[in-house]
Scaffold this motif. Structure first.
Motif, short mmCIF file in Angstrom:
data_model
loop_
_atom_site.label_atom_id
_atom_site.label_comp_id
_atom_site.label_asym_id
_atom_site.label_seq_id
_atom_site.Cartn_x
_atom_site.Cartn_y
_atom_site.Cartn_z
N LEU A 151 0.79 -1.23 0.00
CA LEU A 151 0.00 0.00 0.00
C LEU A 151 0.83 1.28 0.00
N GLU A 152 2.16 1.17 -0.08
CA GLU A 152 2.99 2.37 0.04
C GLU A 152 2.60 3.42 -1.01
N ARG A 153 2.69 3.05 -2.28
CA ARG A 153 2.44 4.02 -3.33
C ARG A 153 0.95 4.38 -3.42
N VAL A 154 0.07 3.39 -3.17
CA VAL A 154 -1.37 3.66 -3.20
C VAL A 154 -1.73 4.73 -2.17
N THR A 155 -1.15 4.62 -0.97
CA THR A 155 -1.44 5.59 0.09
C THR A 155 -0.97 6.98 -0.30
N LEU A 156 0.23 7.09 -0.84
CA LEU A 156 0.75 8.40 -1.25
C LEU A 156 -0.10 9.02 -2.35
N LEU A 157 -0.54 8.20 -3.30
CA LEU A 157 -1.37 8.73 -4.39
C LEU A 157 -2.75 9.14 -3.87
N ASP A 158 -3.29 8.40 -2.91
CA ASP A 158 -4.57 8.79 -2.31
C ASP A 158 -4.46 10.14 -1.61
N LEU A 159 -3.36 10.33 -0.89
CA LEU A 159 -3.17 11.60 -0.19
C LEU A 159 -3.02 12.76 -1.18
N PHE A 160 -2.28 12.53 -2.25
CA PHE A 160 -2.12 13.58 -3.27
C PHE A 160 -3.47 13.93 -3.88
N THR A 161 -4.29 12.91 -4.16
CA THR A 161 -5.61 13.14 -4.73
C THR A 161 -6.48 13.96 -3.78
N GLN A 162 -6.45 13.60 -2.50
CA GLN A 162 -7.28 14.31 -1.53
C GLN A 162 -6.85 15.77 -1.40
N VAL A 163 -5.55 15.99 -1.30
CA VAL A 163 -5.06 17.37 -1.16
C VAL A 163 -5.43 18.19 -2.39
N SER A 164 -5.32 17.60 -3.57
CA SER A 164 -5.67 18.31 -4.81
C SER A 164 -7.13 18.73 -4.80
N GLY A 165 -8.02 17.81 -4.43
CA GLY A 165 -9.44 18.12 -4.40
C GLY A 165 -9.78 19.19 -3.39
N ILE A 166 -9.12 19.16 -2.23
CA ILE A 166 -9.41 20.13 -1.19
C ILE A 166 -8.91 21.52 -1.58
N VAL A 167 -7.73 21.59 -2.16
CA VAL A 167 -7.21 22.89 -2.62
C VAL A 167 -8.15 23.50 -3.65
N TRP A 180 -21.61 25.06 -5.53
CA TRP A 180 -21.07 24.46 -6.76
C TRP A 180 -19.56 24.25 -6.67
N ALA A 181 -18.90 24.97 -5.78
CA ALA A 181 -17.47 24.75 -5.57
C ALA A 181 -17.21 23.32 -5.09
N LEU A 182 -18.08 22.81 -4.23
CA LEU A 182 -17.92 21.44 -3.72
C LEU A 182 -18.18 20.41 -4.82
N VAL A 183 -19.15 20.69 -5.68
CA VAL A 183 -19.45 19.78 -6.79
C VAL A 183 -18.27 19.72 -7.76
N ALA A 184 -17.78 20.88 -8.15
CA ALA A 184 -16.67 20.94 -9.11
C ALA A 184 -15.42 20.28 -8.56
N SER A 185 -15.14 20.50 -7.28
CA SER A 185 -13.93 19.90 -6.68
C SER A 185 -14.03 18.39 -6.63
N ALA A 186 -15.24 17.84 -6.45
CA ALA A 186 -15.41 16.38 -6.45
C ALA A 186 -15.08 15.79 -7.82
N ILE A 187 -15.51 16.47 -8.89
CA ILE A 187 -15.22 16.00 -10.24
C ILE A 187 -13.72 16.07 -10.54
N ILE A 188 -13.12 17.18 -10.18
CA ILE A 188 -11.67 17.33 -10.42
C ILE A 188 -10.89 16.31 -9.61
N GLY A 189 -11.31 16.06 -8.37
CA GLY A 189 -10.63 15.06 -7.54
C GLY A 189 -10.69 13.67 -8.16
N SER A 190 -11.84 13.30 -8.73
CA SER A 190 -11.95 11.99 -9.39
C SER A 190 -11.03 11.90 -10.61
#
Length: 451
Positions: A151-167, A180-190
């Motif tokens: 899970l090493e790389r999977v965990t790091l990629l999950d964290l990067f994804t989460q931080v990107s969506g939150i920013v 709509w900011a929350l809706v758009a950020s969910a799409i970008i995060g995916s």
């Protein structure tokens, strides 16, 4: 040095220790980021925005779970879990399902807006449901890494994804000041999650393929998982559905802030059990030997102790934490967090039993447990919210969690996993923590009765 030595190597114990540390560490970091974003967003947006987004997520999770055929647990437990024909057949099913879910979401948008008396849902649901299409293309190598506890790389990629969506969510909320900011950020995060996992995880890319024998195995295993996930949705989202219907939208938004705090231990527990326990139960079934049972008991005590520490902090200090970090609009969320944390303690005690059935390929009994839990939580919530509003609903949830214990024991005994000593010991701990939490926060809790 001894600890470092134990972390190295390819043995089950070493992989479990590495995966556990990564899961807990990644969870801790992600929750700190989540907390920071929550504090910022509550100042940029309004309580009703969190209520609206919670309703959107209820529908998206419902669509996801009402069509779940158990692809992920099937890959994790199957003997063919590393076979490319099996994996690509599973991926093909996942892609087709994603497009189908988006069509259904578009059809449900207007009826949902009428049911919850929230006209915004008619536009928000079809757009937010694009995440279901994107998530359908997630690579199977994400599950393969989980299957082998790498899970090493999977965990790091999950964290990067989460931080990107939150920013993105914070920047858009500052710019638009709209839900709509929350809706758009969910799409970008995916989109970010799909790209980084395809780009940086080792393994072959998936292609559309249909192998009849693989499809038959997936469908045979998944038919009970499908029913179990339907019940899981009704169990996990019952509070959102009923409170979203019967409570004012601003009160519902306050509830979701309280739920945000109380959900920390539950989320950590789900992450540990889903990412780690199926491989453990598959490779060291507790019924096979006393040594396996002893290893699982040690692991279970460590996991439950960790979860009880977290839930104890939130149950005792929830009102103080929320009062310190949020403005007066969210004051009642602290009492919500306290009562929810106390109510969830019975679930945390038995959380390590659930995955034993899936690891053994017995998805039918897993469904029976999910059905029992769903029925009980709906009864508790309906009676509670009808009689005493928000506080009654929270109490009803706690009683439902307690009432589900015999069903959990039934499943655990069938799998040879039940540990009565563990359950009794942590039940005493839960009773003490609940008593302290109620004593410290009694005034704030009784104030919920007026909401």
């Amino acid at each position: 040095m001894i600890a470092l030595t134990k972390l190295r190597g390819g043995s089950l114990g070493a992989r479990v220790m590495r995966s556990s540390l990564l899961t807990v560490g990644g969870f801790g970091f992600s929750q700190m980021v989540r907390l920071a974003s929550n504090l910022i967003l509550t100042r940029l947006l309004f309580p009703e925005a969190f209520g609206l987004m919670a309703l959107v997520m209820v529908f998206l999770m419902g669509l996801h779970q009402f069509s779940d055929v158990g692809v992920v647990p099937a890959i994790m437990q199957s003997k063919r879990g590393d076979d490319r024909e099996f994996l690509e057949t599973a991926w093909t099913m996942q892609v087709v399902r994603g497009f189908g879910l988006w069509v259904v979401a578009c059809g449900l948008a207007w009826p949902a807006s009428q049911f919850f008396d929230a006209p915004e849902l008619a536009q928000m649901l079809p757009v937010a449901a694009l995440t279901l299409v994107i998530d359908g293309f997630r690579p199977t190598k994400m599950v393969t890494a989980n299957r082998h506890l790498m899970l090493e790389r999977v965990t790091l990629l999950d964290l990067f994804t989460q931080v990107s969506g939150i920013v993105v969510a914070i920047l858009l909320a500052w710019w638009w000041g709209s839900v709509w900011a929350l809706v758009a950020s969910a799409i970008i995060g995916s989109c970010v999650q799909l790209y980084v996992n395809n780009r940086f995880l080792p393994g072959a890319r998936d292609h559309l393929r249909w192998d009849r024998s693989a499809a038959n195995e997936l469908i045979h295993f998944g038919k009970w998982v499908f029913l179990a996930t339907v019940c899981g949705f009704l169990y996990n989202q019952a509070d959102k559905i009923l409170m979203g219907k019967f409570l004012p939208l601003d009160v519902f938004g306050v509830y979701n802030i309280g739920f945000f705090w109380a959900s920390f231990p539950m989320m950590l527990g789900y992450m540990v059990t889903q990412k780690i326990l199926i491989p453990i139960y598959r490779e060291a079934p507790p019924r096979a030997s006393a040594a396996n049972f002893a290893k699982l008991r040690k692991m279970r005590v460590i996991v439950t102790s960790m979860l009880m520490v977290f839930v104890g902090i939130f149950s005792v200090l929830g009102v103080w934490l929320v009062g310190m970090l949020y403005d007066d609009r969210y004051a009642a969320a602290g009492a919500v967090a306290v009562v929810l944390a106390c109510a969830q303690m019975p679930v945390l005690i038995v959380m390590t039993y659930d995955q034993a059935a899936l690891a053994a390929g017995d998805s039918r009994r897993f469904f029976y447990l999910a059905l029992a839990r769903a029925v009980l939580i709906w009864i508790g919530l309906i009676v509670g919210v009808w009689e005493h509003g928000l506080l009654g609903a929270l109490i009803g949830m706690g009683l439902a969690y307690l009432a589900a214990y015999p069903a959990v024991v039934w499943l655990a005994r069938r799998m040879g996993a039940w540990d009565a000593v563990h359950d009794a010991g942590f039940a005493l701990v839960a009773l003490c923590l609940t008593s302290i939490a109620l004593w410290v926060n009694w005034g704030a809790i009784t104030a919920l009765a007026a909401m």
